[in-house]
Design an enzyme around this catalytic site. Sequence first.
Site, PDB file in Angstrom:
ATOM      1  N   CYS A   7       0.751  -0.699   0.373  1.00 41.44           N
ATOM      2  CA  CYS A   7       0.086  -0.237   0.020  1.00 41.44           C
ATOM      3  C   CYS A   7       0.667   1.434   0.030  1.00 41.44           C
ATOM      4  O   CYS A   7       0.627   2.235  -0.830  1.00 41.44           O
ATOM      5  CB  CYS A   7      -0.608   0.332   1.215  1.00 41.44           C
TER       6      CYS A   7
HETATM    7  C1  BEZ Z   1       0.564  -5.619   1.880  1.00 32.51           C
HETATM    8  O1  BEZ Z   1       1.779  -4.926   2.150  1.00 32.51           O
HETATM    9  O2  BEZ Z   1      -0.694  -5.102   2.050  1.00 32.51           O
HETATM   10  C2  BEZ Z   1       1.241  -7.165   2.082  1.00 32.51           C
HETATM   11  C3  BEZ Z   1       2.206  -7.684   1.648  1.00 32.51           C
HETATM   12  C4  BEZ Z   1       2.132  -8.998   1.614  1.00 32.51           C
HETATM   13  C5  BEZ Z   1       1.383  -9.708   1.889  1.00 32.51           C
HETATM   14  C6  BEZ Z   1       0.253  -9.164   2.151  1.00 32.51           C
HETATM   15  C7  BEZ Z   1      -0.309  -7.953   2.096  1.00 32.51           C
END
Ligand code: BEZ
Length: 212
Positions: free
Chosen positions: A45
């Site tokens: 994000c």
């Molecule tokens: C994330 O940054 O939202 C994320 C990273 C790795 C696995 C799942 C989510």
Amino acid sequence: MSLKLQETAPNFHAQTTEGEIDFYEWAGDDWVVLFSHPADFTPVCTTELGRVAALQDEFGKRGVKTIGLSVDPIDDHHAWISDIEETQDVTVDYPIIADADKSIAEAYGMMHPEADETHTVRSVFVIDPDKNVRLTITYPAPTGRNFDEILRVIDALQLTDEHQVATPVDWERGDDVIIVPSLTDPDEIREKFGDDVDELRPYLRMTSDPSS
Ligand code: BEZ
């Protein structure tokens, strides 16, 4: 239940990093990209919010406002923005909603309990100036979105709203387009497209991008 195409995007009041908003008032007559995040301080994000900040001129040229959302509190959003700005070398100058009671997430169908019981999934909604939902995409948590693709779809939607054309596979601005099958009157076709009609099949008629 997730919102479906052409349904009305629900209005809401929200606390955002740029103050309280009434969504419809904030959107005004612009298009909107509303996109949700599983949580603050997550790596994927962080890169996505940075990319949306970097693309503000491109969204602006198309009359599009962007707004992010997660269910984390507003203080976390502000602290996270500092990280985003520092690591992604951008200024985040669009609002991020703090949807602590998940009311917006529920209204838009951003909660997918089979995937994550407490956090929003990685959803994108493109909403037109009439507040109709024109595109929805949900990505898996570890997969970052492609905002160039979202801009490309907005280009296609805006083109097809103005002209009786559809866009072929992998279409980009300036590429040839398809005359919609519902347009059958030869006089009307000639009036709209002149001689610029390549009839590959009676149902597959190409013409130049009418906006370029
Ligand atoms: C994330 O940054 O939202 C994320 C990273 C790795 C696995 C799942 C989510």
